[in-house]
Design a protein around this motif. Structure first.
Motif, PDB file in Angstrom:
ATOM      1  N   THR A   7       1.250  -1.546   0.338  1.00 35.88           N
ATOM      2  CA  THR A   7       0.510   0.193  -0.161  1.00 35.88           C
ATOM      3  C   THR A   7       1.183   1.286  -0.107  1.00 35.88           C
ATOM      4  OG1 THR A   7      -0.412  -0.193   2.906  1.00 35.88           O
ATOM      5  CG2 THR A   7      -1.553  -1.404   1.158  1.00 35.88           C
ATOM      6  N   SER A   8      -0.151   2.631   0.369  1.00 39.08           N
ATOM      7  CA  SER A   8       1.151   3.646  -0.432  1.00 39.08           C
ATOM      8  C   SER A   8       1.566   3.808   0.667  1.00 39.08           C
ATOM      9  CB  SER A   8      -0.480   4.380  -0.354  1.00 39.08           C
ATOM     10  OG  SER A   8      -1.485   4.779   0.470  1.00 39.08           O
ATOM     11  N   ASP A   9       1.277   3.347   2.081  1.00 42.73           N
ATOM     12  CA  ASP A   9       1.864   2.940   3.818  1.00 42.73           C
ATOM     13  C   ASP A   9       2.860   2.439   3.483  1.00 42.73           C
ATOM     14  OD1 ASP A   9      -0.121   5.013   3.813  1.00 42.73           O
ATOM     15  OD2 ASP A   9      -1.600   3.563   4.720  1.00 42.73           O
TER      16      ASP A   9
END
Length: 161
Positions: free
Chosen positions: A98-100
């Motif tokens: 994910t972008s995290d």
């Protein structure tokens, strides 16, 4: 010892997604290879090779002599559920990053919530296949690479009479 893994991006519809493909444990990969061979042989894929020298291994096939009509005929004999199971095993080697930076394992039951295009699905499975079979394709990193050719195991292909 860490398993091999590759990180890659994939354009799916209008989104760029980041994934990781990780190598299966050795025992799981061994069973995958056995299942893959069983599916291919059950489908009659060995009948697709013309001109294979008697007693030679599959690594010695002249790929220009593959009978494409026989390949397609053999595909009709393959059990679709067994092929789907092999694809699902490859998919389970992948995770979405994910972008995290959080990894989310991909599962056959939930993949449609992650990707939209069938080409993306095939790319994920292809990347998983590559990470799992790269040592076979490149000869491995060991000083003593075992001889995995069919001829070393007593398996020989010959044209069906």
């Amino acid at each position: 010892m860490a398993r091999k893994e590759i990180i890659f991006t994939l354009q799916d519809a209008e989104r760029t997604l980041k994934f990781k493909a990780r190598q299966m444990p050795a025992t799981k990969l061994e069973m995958f290879i056995i299942k893959l061979a069983a599916v291919a042989l059950h489908g009659g894929i060995a009948n697709s090779f013309n001109g294979l020298p008697e007693g030679k291994g599959i690594s010695e096939i002249n790929w220009r002599d593959v009978n494409i009509d026989e390949v397609f005929k053999s595909l009709g004999n393959v059990n679709v559920e067994e092929v789907a199971e092999l694809g699902n095993e490859l998919l389970k080697c992948c995770s979405l990053i994910t972008s995290d930076g959080v990894e989310q394992e991909l599962m056959p039951e939930t993949i449609d919530a992650v990707i939209e295009e069938v080409g993306s699905l095939w790319t994920l499975k292809k990347k998983a296949f590559e990470v799992n079979f790269s040592s076979f394709l490149k000869g491995g990193k060991s000083n003593e690479t075992p001889d995995l050719s069919p001829s070393s195991s007593g398996i020989h292909f010959s044209k069906k009479q």
